[in-house]
Design an enzyme around this catalytic site. Structure first.
Site, PDB file in Angstrom:
ATOM      1  N   ARG A 131       0.814  -1.276  -0.084  1.00  0.00           N
ATOM      2  CA  ARG A 131      -0.126  -0.004  -0.099  1.00  0.00           C
ATOM      3  C   ARG A 131       0.932   1.251  -0.004  1.00  0.00           C
ATOM      4  O   ARG A 131       0.413   2.302   0.501  1.00  0.00           O
ATOM      5  CB  ARG A 131      -0.891   0.161   1.120  1.00  0.00           C
ATOM      6  CG  ARG A 131      -2.025  -1.177   1.234  1.00  0.00           C
ATOM      7  CD  ARG A 131      -2.692  -1.382  -0.088  1.00  0.00           C
ATOM      8  NE  ARG A 131      -3.517  -2.518   0.031  1.00  0.00           N
ATOM      9  CZ  ARG A 131      -3.286  -3.665  -0.730  1.00  0.00           C
ATOM     10  NH1 ARG A 131      -2.076  -3.621  -1.202  1.00  0.00           N
ATOM     11  NH2 ARG A 131      -4.114  -4.563  -0.351  1.00  0.00           N
ATOM     12  N   SER A 190     -11.179  -1.451   2.406  1.00  0.00           N
ATOM     13  CA  SER A 190     -10.620  -1.851   3.740  1.00  0.00           C
ATOM     14  C   SER A 190     -10.277  -0.507   4.457  1.00  0.00           C
ATOM     15  O   SER A 190      -9.591   0.408   3.958  1.00  0.00           O
ATOM     16  CB  SER A 190      -9.312  -2.756   3.480  1.00  0.00           C
ATOM     17  OG  SER A 190      -9.617  -3.900   2.744  1.00  0.00           O
ATOM     18  N   GLU A 207      -6.355   3.159   6.195  1.00  0.00           N
ATOM     19  CA  GLU A 207      -5.990   3.197   5.092  1.00  0.00           C
ATOM     20  C   GLU A 207      -6.413   4.295   4.095  1.00  0.00           C
ATOM     21  O   GLU A 207      -5.710   4.634   3.274  1.00  0.00           O
ATOM     22  CB  GLU A 207      -6.440   1.993   4.377  1.00  0.00           C
ATOM     23  CG  GLU A 207      -5.817   1.699   3.229  1.00  0.00           C
ATOM     24  CD  GLU A 207      -5.851  -0.053   2.459  1.00  0.00           C
ATOM     25  OE1 GLU A 207      -6.691  -0.178   1.686  1.00  0.00           O
ATOM     26  OE2 GLU A 207      -5.383  -0.850   3.240  1.00  0.00           O
TER      27      GLU A 207
END
Length: 305
Positions: free
Chosen positions: A176, A226, A296
């Site tokens: 990520r 998420s 996130e």
């Protein structure tokens, strides 16, 4: 007023649409967020260059938005211009087994294009509800595959409107993360490396993965995907579930009862609701397991206002 007139005239000249005082909740998958000063549908790299030049001259803040799928917009909105790289900036072309995609093309559309061309490599990514620009920015992934597995190079534009090519080696792609998160540049397009495959096999895998996603994830409710990054050595959803936090809520923000890794909007959740709930989840998980969770989604605007 003169600046507003100049900006409107610029957008008209460039052939791109603009909305003023546009609520960001209309453009994020969380369906949360106040208004921005202006929301522009960018239609070319040349238009983007002109809009950036305007922002420099006018001293206007700007933000880049794709499909809004990994974004939590502040309740106060964004006091500047949102440059939207979406449908008007989403051309896809093929050259042998490579696809060149403009940044606004969604992963779903690229996956469909690849399927129709019998190209394999997009199956795991096609269900992620974002644009390819946003996916590369965060090195998005699913079911064991990431953007790093198929990216060859990307085109970027800096704040001065200068275009450059970034190789995969320069991207520093990790879980990520990418170099783009630290660079002041805008991803405008990229080249993906796929492989020749068989239509039936590709479709079967895509359908199977999409079926799994629908069965396990709360796709029926607005969310940003998420909510927490995967901590080293564990999974956020497992830790949250282990702490008995499924169904926990603040206002209309709720830890999904279907998948603990998702915070969902069950009605009219605010940014404040989501952040308060996420703070509670992080605190509880740390106290009970020792793991520190990190958000996130990218926060657009100032949530404290």
């Amino acid at each position: 007023m003169n600046e507003l007139h100049e900006f409107t005239a610029l957008c008209e000249t460039c052939g791109c649409s603009v909305l003023y005082a546009e609520p960001l909740r209309n453009h994020t998958t969380f369906r949360i967020g106040g208004a921005c000063t202006a929301f522009v549908n960018v239609n070319s790299a040349e238009t983007l260059k002109k809009l950036l030049a305007y922002c420099r001259r006018a001293g206007s803040a700007y933000a880049i938005l794709g499909n809004g799928s990994n974004v939590l917009a502040a309740d106060s909105g964004f006091p500047g211009i949102v440059l939207h790289l979406g449908r008007d900036f989403s051309k896809i072309t093929r050259e042998d087994d490579r696809l060149h995609c403009e940044a606004g093309a969604t992963l779903a559309r690229i996956g469909k294009f690849a399927l129709e061309e019998s190209l394999t490599g997009m199956e795991c990514l096609a269900g992620i509800p974002g644009t390819v620009g946003g996916a590369l920015y965060m090195n998005a992934g699913a079911y064991g595959r990431e953007m790093s597995d198929i990216i060859i190079s990307a085109e970027c534009m800096d704040e001065n409107g200068t275009l450059s090519t970034v190789s995969k080696e320069e991207m520093q792609l990790g879980y990520r993360t990418s170099v783009f998160q630290d660079r002041h540049c805008i991803i405008t397009g990229m080249t993906l490396q796929l492989s020749q495959g068989k239509y039936g096999e590709i479709k079967e895998e895509m359908d199977d993965l999409l079926g799994k996603r629908r069965a396990k994830q709360p796709l029926e409710l607005p969310s940003a995907g998420s909510t927490f990054r995967r901590p080293v050595g564990n999974y956020a959803s497992f830790l949250i579930d282990q702490c008995g936090l499924k169904g926990a809520s603040v206002g209309d923000a709720q830890v999904s009862k279907k998948h603990a890794g998702f915070v969902v909007n069950t009605g009219k959740a605010t940014c404040h609701d989501v952040l308060e709930l996420c703070d509670y989840v992080k605190q509880t998980v740390q106290e009970k397991t020792g793991y520190q969770l990190e958000l996130e989604p990218v926060i657009l605007g100032d949530p404290s206002v």
